[in-house]
Design a protein around this motif. Sequence first.
Motif, PDB file in Angstrom:
ATOM      1  N   GLY A 197       0.859  -1.070  -0.010  1.00  0.00           N
ATOM      2  CA  GLY A 197      -0.007   0.050  -0.006  1.00  0.00           C
ATOM      3  C   GLY A 197       0.825   1.300  -0.207  1.00  0.00           C
ATOM      4  N   CYS A 198       0.029   2.427  -0.112  1.00  0.00           N
ATOM      5  CA  CYS A 198       0.777   3.813   0.022  1.00  0.00           C
ATOM      6  C   CYS A 198      -0.139   4.701   0.692  1.00  0.00           C
ATOM      7  N   ASP A 199       0.466   5.603   1.522  1.00  0.00           N
ATOM      8  CA  ASP A 199      -0.317   6.566   2.073  1.00  0.00           C
ATOM      9  C   ASP A 199       0.064   7.954   1.725  1.00  0.00           C
ATOM     10  N   PHE A 201      -0.510   9.522  -1.384  1.00  0.00           N
ATOM     11  CA  PHE A 201      -1.431  10.387  -1.974  1.00  0.00           C
ATOM     12  C   PHE A 201      -0.860  11.609  -2.983  1.00  0.00           C
ATOM     13  N   CYS A 202       0.279  11.134  -3.735  1.00  0.00           N
ATOM     14  CA  CYS A 202       0.973  12.269  -4.709  1.00  0.00           C
ATOM     15  C   CYS A 202      -0.246  12.374  -5.500  1.00  0.00           C
ATOM     16  N   THR A 203      -0.612  13.704  -5.715  1.00  0.00           N
ATOM     17  CA  THR A 203      -1.818  14.072  -6.392  1.00  0.00           C
ATOM     18  C   THR A 203      -2.349  13.412  -7.795  1.00  0.00           C
ATOM     19  N   TYR A 204      -1.222  13.094  -8.478  1.00  0.00           N
ATOM     20  CA  TYR A 204      -1.413  12.354  -9.826  1.00  0.00           C
ATOM     21  C   TYR A 204      -1.637  10.975  -9.827  1.00  0.00           C
ATOM     22  N   CYS A 205      -1.447  10.129  -8.722  1.00  0.00           N
ATOM     23  CA  CYS A 205      -1.152   8.704  -8.433  1.00  0.00           C
ATOM     24  C   CYS A 205      -2.356   7.992  -8.152  1.00  0.00           C
ATOM     25  N   ILE A 206      -2.816   6.770  -8.725  1.00  0.00           N
ATOM     26  CA  ILE A 206      -3.580   6.021  -8.461  1.00  0.00           C
ATOM     27  C   ILE A 206      -3.431   4.927  -7.403  1.00  0.00           C
ATOM     28  N   VAL A 207      -2.151   4.794  -7.146  1.00  0.00           N
ATOM     29  CA  VAL A 207      -1.664   3.649  -6.204  1.00  0.00           C
ATOM     30  C   VAL A 207      -2.409   3.569  -4.897  1.00  0.00           C
ATOM     31  N   PRO A 208      -2.313   4.622  -4.209  1.00  0.00           N
ATOM     32  CA  PRO A 208      -2.958   4.524  -2.961  1.00  0.00           C
ATOM     33  C   PRO A 208      -4.264   4.139  -2.861  1.00  0.00           C
ATOM     34  N   TYR A 209      -4.994   4.161  -4.043  1.00  0.00           N
ATOM     35  CA  TYR A 209      -6.430   3.789  -4.161  1.00  0.00           C
ATOM     36  C   TYR A 209      -6.525   2.313  -4.650  1.00  0.00           C
ATOM     37  N   GLY A 241       8.431  -1.972  -1.708  1.00  0.00           N
ATOM     38  CA  GLY A 241       7.445  -1.198  -1.084  1.00  0.00           C
ATOM     39  C   GLY A 241       7.192  -0.017  -1.882  1.00  0.00           C
ATOM     40  N   GLN A 242       6.181   0.584  -1.925  1.00  0.00           N
ATOM     41  CA  GLN A 242       5.955   1.940  -2.621  1.00  0.00           C
ATOM     42  C   GLN A 242       6.694   2.907  -2.365  1.00  0.00           C
ATOM     43  N   ASN A 243       7.031   2.996  -0.866  1.00  0.00           N
ATOM     44  CA  ASN A 243       7.954   3.929  -0.175  1.00  0.00           C
ATOM     45  C   ASN A 243       8.680   3.193   0.848  1.00  0.00           C
TER      46      ASN A 243
HETATM   47 FE1  SF4 Z   1       3.543   8.800  -4.630  1.00  0.00          FE
HETATM   48 FE2  SF4 Z   1       4.740   6.307  -5.218  1.00  0.00          FE
HETATM   49 FE3  SF4 Z   1       2.546   6.447  -3.425  1.00  0.00          FE
HETATM   50 FE4  SF4 Z   1       2.251   6.783  -6.024  1.00  0.00          FE
HETATM   51  S1  SF4 Z   1       2.771   5.052  -5.065  1.00  0.00           S
HETATM   52  S2  SF4 Z   1       1.270   8.306  -4.264  1.00  0.00           S
HETATM   53  S3  SF4 Z   1       3.888   8.245  -6.513  1.00  0.00           S
HETATM   54  S4  SF4 Z   1       4.453   7.694  -3.404  1.00  0.00           S
END
Ligand code: SF4
Length: 480
Positions: A197-199, A201-209, A241-243
């Motif tokens: 997962g990812c918390d 929420f970079c505004t362009y990114c769908i991954v946290p969803y 991991g995403q981060n």
């Molecule tokens: Fe940002 Fe990476 Fe998380 Fe996307 S996956 S919201 S780019 S940190």
Amino acid sequence: MSKDYSTYFVKPSLRDARKRKRDDTPTLDFNDYMNIEGIGKNKTYTIETYGCQGNVADSEKIAGILEALEFTRSATLDDADLILLNTCAVRANAENRVFGELGRLKQYKNNNPDLILGVCGCMPQEEHVVNKILAKYHYVDLVFGTHNIHRLPTYLETVLLSKERVIEVFSEEGSIVENMPKLRDNAKKAWVNIMYGCDEFCTYCIVPYTRGKERSRSPEHILAEVDELIAQGYHEITLLGQNVNSYGNDFTDRTYRFKDLLADLHTKPITRVRFTTSHPKDFDTETIAILARGGNLMPYIHLPVQSGNDRVLKRMNRKYTRQEYLELVAEIHRQIPGVSLTTDIIVGFPGETDEQFEDTLSLVERCNFEGAFTFIYSKREGTPAAQYDDDVPIAVKKARLQRLNTLVNAGYKRGNKRFEGHTVKVLVDGTSKNDDTVLAGYSEHNKLVNFTGPADLIGHIVTVKITEAKTWYLWGEYHG
Ligand code: SF4
Ligand code: 5AD
């Protein structure tokens, strides 16, 4: 498609996927979900994987589950009884490729009505994708998302035995599932998930969803997996991991963080430890100091910057400034001399001006990147940036990408050039794509190295003297 057509019918919701609760993450045991045996006997499967290493690692789990159910891997699409597309949602063109492939696979369904066609991964986490599959791709039998891979045995039972279609996508925050079987693609290099997962929420990114809230695996589970890989003769692990730099921030009962994990892995008899992806805002100096110990901690860091302009970084919600990024890069170079750095960059973010783009170019010049993944901004429905005016004309976006790539490619070449005349250690992956007398593998700095040598070097770490640097790879001579 009527609702009662399938036993399971749970559609995704991006709104629900956005929510973050404070509850502890439940850890589930896959063995509790392995409730049917032998269902794949005399059946074959194939998995097509799109997107990032997270998906590659998930496909290894899916393959592990299928083999535990006694499916066998099929050599060709024609022979497959089950085709799964493990999909990526990060940019529109990734999604278009999957829909194109689904269109192409229709003929296989026509030829073999018993064929099971499934879609999983990040795309099903989006409402518009599931709606489109329901409306236009009614021959898809199975749809599940990133949070419910462990329920695959149950889904296959429903599809194969009850002959019902299954569409089940959870939008809740996700759990951690331990003890999933894995069929790893490589006998010497392994992916190790350290968090999901990812918390950010970079505004362009769908991954946290699509991947839910950030949740870290316990160090005990990670270290046990690494011990097992060592016992199996693996040479290299890549922590996923995403981060990765925020690993452990969700622990409520301990202060163990990414730097502690690196320190523990540093003492393990595994030859190479890599990790991806890093977030600049969480990359602290203690972590750099641990990496500076060297040894099995590889001198290569992928550090996405996305833009070199403060205003754009702010609108992207990246939470660092250009100056902070430059200082971080300087500190990494200071503590880890010779380190190789690569990055990710987006051009044509909504509102990006020519001057702001020039800041990205100048940052690339200053950071000495030895590679970059560069992307044209792609609007993702449901993200904050989708509300911004996507006002940069496509011709301008393409021209910016081209200028950026010219600079980035010079960095690749420069990064390779510095190894001319040096000897490097290479983990030999196999033969080169174009010539099977040529061996190929990666150096400690993650440079692709080609050289001639006997095929029995495959799977070993060998020494190679570099004779010539090309833009995309190094040429060398086998040294022993
Ligand atoms: Fe940002 Fe990476 Fe998380 Fe996307 S996956 S919201 S780019 S940190
Ligand atoms: N458009 C373009 N590139 C994107 N990325 C993530 N979301 C988008 C998007 N909507 C890029 C970022 C990230 C990489 C994995 O993909 O650069 O680091």
